[in-house]
Design a protein around this motif. Structure first.
Motif, PDB file in Angstrom:
ATOM      1  N   GLN A  65       0.615  -1.245  -0.022  1.00 14.03           N
ATOM      2  CA  GLN A  65       0.051   0.062   0.016  1.00 14.03           C
ATOM      3  C   GLN A  65       0.866   1.353  -0.010  1.00 14.03           C
ATOM      4  OE1 GLN A  65      -2.638   0.428   3.550  1.00 14.03           O
ATOM      5  NE2 GLN A  65      -0.930   0.346   4.879  1.00 14.03           N
ATOM      6  N   SER A  66       0.377   2.349  -0.511  1.00 15.24           N
ATOM      7  CA  SER A  66       1.115   3.647  -0.830  1.00 15.24           C
ATOM      8  C   SER A  66      -0.049   4.753  -0.865  1.00 15.24           C
ATOM      9  CB  SER A  66       1.945   3.783  -1.805  1.00 15.24           C
ATOM     10  OG  SER A  66       1.408   3.318  -3.107  1.00 15.24           O
ATOM     11  N   LEU A  67       0.413   5.932  -0.239  1.00 16.29           N
ATOM     12  CA  LEU A  67      -0.454   6.978  -0.268  1.00 16.29           C
ATOM     13  C   LEU A  67       0.150   7.918  -1.511  1.00 16.29           C
ATOM     14  CD1 LEU A  67      -2.796   7.884   1.520  1.00 16.29           C
ATOM     15  CD2 LEU A  67      -1.119   9.130   2.929  1.00 16.29           C
ATOM     16  N   ASP A  68      -0.663   7.955  -2.407  1.00 15.20           N
ATOM     17  CA  ASP A  68      -0.325   8.714  -3.847  1.00 15.20           C
ATOM     18  C   ASP A  68      -1.118  10.060  -3.748  1.00 15.20           C
ATOM     19  OD1 ASP A  68       1.057   6.313  -3.956  1.00 15.20           O
ATOM     20  OD2 ASP A  68      -0.015   5.708  -5.800  1.00 15.20           O
ATOM     21  N   ARG A  69      -0.537  10.845  -4.513  1.00 19.82           N
ATOM     22  CA  ARG A  69      -1.148  12.378  -5.091  1.00 19.82           C
ATOM     23  C   ARG A  69      -1.988  12.337  -6.204  1.00 19.82           C
ATOM     24  NH1 ARG A  69      -0.618  15.971  -1.392  1.00 19.82           N
ATOM     25  NH2 ARG A  69       1.158  16.284  -0.111  1.00 19.82           N
ATOM     26  N   LEU A  70      -2.854  12.101  -6.166  1.00 22.57           N
ATOM     27  CA  LEU A  70      -4.000  11.881  -7.337  1.00 22.57           C
ATOM     28  C   LEU A  70      -4.827  12.928  -7.670  1.00 22.57           C
ATOM     29  CD1 LEU A  70      -4.792   8.063  -6.607  1.00 22.57           C
ATOM     30  CD2 LEU A  70      -3.097   9.045  -8.316  1.00 22.57           C
ATOM     31  N   PRO A  71      -5.082  13.131  -8.828  1.00 23.08           N
ATOM     32  CA  PRO A  71      -5.818  14.374  -9.272  1.00 23.08           C
ATOM     33  C   PRO A  71      -7.276  14.513  -8.952  1.00 23.08           C
ATOM     34  CG  PRO A  71      -5.299  13.064 -11.294  1.00 23.08           C
ATOM     35  CD  PRO A  71      -4.840  12.395 -10.025  1.00 23.08           C
ATOM     36  N   THR A  72      -7.922  13.148  -8.547  1.00 25.26           N
ATOM     37  CA  THR A  72      -9.334  13.198  -8.188  1.00 25.26           C
ATOM     38  C   THR A  72      -9.667  12.455  -6.975  1.00 25.26           C
ATOM     39  OG1 THR A  72      -9.318  11.333  -9.504  1.00 25.26           O
ATOM     40  CG2 THR A  72      -9.738  13.240 -10.723  1.00 25.26           C
ATOM     41  N   ARG A  73     -10.753  12.499  -6.616  1.00 25.90           N
ATOM     42  CA  ARG A  73     -11.215  11.809  -5.232  1.00 25.90           C
ATOM     43  C   ARG A  73     -11.653  10.591  -5.436  1.00 25.90           C
ATOM     44  NH1 ARG A  73     -13.824  16.760  -4.759  1.00 25.90           N
ATOM     45  NH2 ARG A  73     -13.160  17.918  -3.066  1.00 25.90           N
ATOM     46  N   ARG A  74     -12.239  10.516  -6.854  1.00 28.43           N
ATOM     47  CA  ARG A  74     -12.890   9.068  -7.239  1.00 28.43           C
ATOM     48  C   ARG A  74     -12.114   8.567  -8.453  1.00 28.43           C
ATOM     49  NH1 ARG A  74     -16.564   8.044  -3.646  1.00 28.43           N
ATOM     50  NH2 ARG A  74     -17.722   6.571  -4.638  1.00 28.43           N
ATOM     51  N   GLY A  75     -12.635   7.278  -8.918  1.00 23.87           N
ATOM     52  CA  GLY A  75     -12.078   6.863 -10.027  1.00 23.87           C
ATOM     53  C   GLY A  75     -10.928   5.964 -10.157  1.00 23.87           C
ATOM     54  N   LYS A  76     -10.809   5.090 -10.990  1.00 29.86           N
ATOM     55  CA  LYS A  76      -9.611   4.416 -10.976  1.00 29.86           C
ATOM     56  C   LYS A  76      -8.292   5.206 -11.336  1.00 29.86           C
ATOM     57  CE  LYS A  76      -7.805   0.284 -12.984  1.00 29.86           C
ATOM     58  NZ  LYS A  76      -7.706  -0.853 -14.163  1.00 29.86           N
ATOM     59  N   PRO A  77      -7.364   5.305 -10.537  1.00 26.25           N
ATOM     60  CA  PRO A  77      -6.131   6.039 -10.713  1.00 26.25           C
ATOM     61  C   PRO A  77      -5.179   5.604 -11.897  1.00 26.25           C
ATOM     62  CG  PRO A  77      -5.921   4.911  -8.783  1.00 26.25           C
ATOM     63  CD  PRO A  77      -7.028   4.702  -9.253  1.00 26.25           C
ATOM     64  N   ALA A  78      -4.450   6.124 -12.446  1.00 25.08           N
ATOM     65  CA  ALA A  78      -3.263   5.757 -13.501  1.00 25.08           C
ATOM     66  C   ALA A  78      -2.360   5.142 -12.667  1.00 25.08           C
ATOM     67  CB  ALA A  78      -2.833   6.798 -14.128  1.00 25.08           C
ATOM     68  N   TYR A  79      -1.602   3.964 -13.385  1.00 24.64           N
ATOM     69  CA  TYR A  79      -0.809   3.159 -12.507  1.00 24.64           C
ATOM     70  C   TYR A  79       0.399   3.258 -13.309  1.00 24.64           C
ATOM     71  CZ  TYR A  79       1.333  -0.886 -10.020  1.00 24.64           C
ATOM     72  OH  TYR A  79       2.222  -1.632  -9.353  1.00 24.64           O
ATOM     73  N   HIS A  80       1.703   3.833 -12.488  1.00 23.94           N
ATOM     74  CA  HIS A  80       2.937   3.998 -13.065  1.00 23.94           C
ATOM     75  C   HIS A  80       4.032   3.315 -12.623  1.00 23.94           C
ATOM     76  CE1 HIS A  80       0.969   7.200 -15.435  1.00 23.94           C
ATOM     77  NE2 HIS A  80       0.477   7.618 -14.184  1.00 23.94           N
ATOM     78  N   ARG A  81       3.555   1.952 -12.020  1.00 23.47           N
ATOM     79  CA  ARG A  81       4.772   1.224 -11.286  1.00 23.47           C
ATOM     80  C   ARG A  81       4.878  -0.154 -11.987  1.00 23.47           C
ATOM     81  NH1 ARG A  81       1.559   2.980  -6.990  1.00 23.47           N
ATOM     82  NH2 ARG A  81       2.730   4.117  -5.398  1.00 23.47           N
ATOM     83  N   ASP A  82       5.967  -0.629 -11.695  1.00 23.71           N
ATOM     84  CA  ASP A  82       6.205  -2.161 -12.355  1.00 23.71           C
ATOM     85  C   ASP A  82       4.950  -3.096 -11.483  1.00 23.71           C
ATOM     86  OD1 ASP A  82       8.205  -1.750 -14.088  1.00 23.71           O
ATOM     87  OD2 ASP A  82       9.746  -2.343 -12.226  1.00 23.71           O
ATOM     88  N   GLY A  83       4.792  -4.264 -12.099  1.00 20.17           N
ATOM     89  CA  GLY A  83       3.772  -5.059 -11.446  1.00 20.17           C
ATOM     90  C   GLY A  83       2.265  -4.357 -11.800  1.00 20.17           C
ATOM     91  N   ARG A  84       1.299  -4.625 -10.870  1.00 15.24           N
ATOM     92  CA  ARG A  84      -0.107  -4.521 -11.156  1.00 15.24           C
ATOM     93  C   ARG A  84      -0.515  -3.894 -10.093  1.00 15.24           C
ATOM     94  NH1 ARG A  84       0.317  -9.735  -9.187  1.00 15.24           N
ATOM     95  NH2 ARG A  84      -1.560 -10.563  -8.415  1.00 15.24           N
ATOM     96  N   MET A  85      -1.679  -2.633 -10.134  1.00  6.48           N
ATOM     97  CA  MET A  85      -2.646  -2.313  -9.155  1.00  6.48           C
ATOM     98  C   MET A  85      -3.562  -3.345  -8.901  1.00  6.48           C
ATOM     99  SD  MET A  85      -4.732   1.362  -9.066  1.00  6.48           S
ATOM    100  CE  MET A  85      -5.158   1.181 -10.681  1.00  6.48           C
ATOM    101  N   VAL A  86      -3.872  -3.621  -7.642  1.00  4.73           N
ATOM    102  CA  VAL A  86      -4.805  -4.618  -7.135  1.00  4.73           C
ATOM    103  C   VAL A  86      -5.979  -3.909  -6.584  1.00  4.73           C
ATOM    104  CG1 VAL A  86      -3.480  -6.670  -7.161  1.00  4.73           C
ATOM    105  CG2 VAL A  86      -3.840  -5.368  -5.102  1.00  4.73           C
ATOM    106  N   GLY A  87      -5.788  -2.485  -6.315  1.00  4.63           N
ATOM    107  CA  GLY A  87      -7.017  -1.873  -5.633  1.00  4.63           C
ATOM    108  C   GLY A  87      -6.725  -0.400  -5.294  1.00  4.63           C
ATOM    109  N   TYR A  88      -7.799   0.467  -5.006  1.00  9.11           N
ATOM    110  CA  TYR A  88      -7.349   1.808  -4.795  1.00  9.11           C
ATOM    111  C   TYR A  88      -8.632   2.289  -3.590  1.00  9.11           C
ATOM    112  CZ  TYR A  88     -10.659   2.058  -8.479  1.00  9.11           C
ATOM    113  OH  TYR A  88     -11.777   2.058  -9.459  1.00  9.11           O
TER     114      TYR A  88
END
Length: 133
Positions: free
Chosen positions: A30-53
């Protein structure tokens, strides 16, 4: 990092969205990311895969300086236990990893025996107890 996530920082979470069945995962990062919106699926810029948000409530305030929102993102890397069970994390878990079974909105989550790759002790199994580490 999970150790750096303060429950006050996640107090505006409305819900967690899972992209995979996390009940079969021993841990998620888990990480705490700075994102442009409160809702919606965020863009993912790491290796591997996003499993949730996390989704934030409408009351969540953006940063005054950047206009972004701090939201949790849950992810796994290619060398994590789910894809490489005998690899680097056959036992133990990365610093930012938590057992997904301990996660809810507004709760930071914890490491457990399961997330660390070890079975609960016999006494704990007999009593039906699983404790966060």
């Amino acid at each position: 990092m999970s150790a750096l996530i303060d429950e006050e920082e996640i107090s505006d979470e409305a819900e967690l969205v899972w992209l995979e069945d996390v009940s079969v995962l021993d841990y998620v990062r888990q990480s705490l990311d700075r994102l442009p919106t409160r809702r919606g699926k965020p863009a993912y810029h790491r290796d591997g895969r996003m499993v949730g948000y996390a989704l934030l409530s409408p009351q969540a305030k953006s940063s005054r300086s950047s206009g972004t929102f701090r939201r949790r993102v849950f992810w796994l890397l290619p060398h994590d236990r789910d894809t490489d069970p005998e690899g680097l994390y056959a036992t133990g878990a990365p610093a930012e990893a938590v057992d997904p079974g301990t996660l809810t909105a507004r709760t930071k989550g914890y490491k457990t025996e399961r997330s660390e790759g070890g079975p609960p002790s016999t006494a704990m199994r007999e009593l039906g107890i699983t404790l966060p580490l």
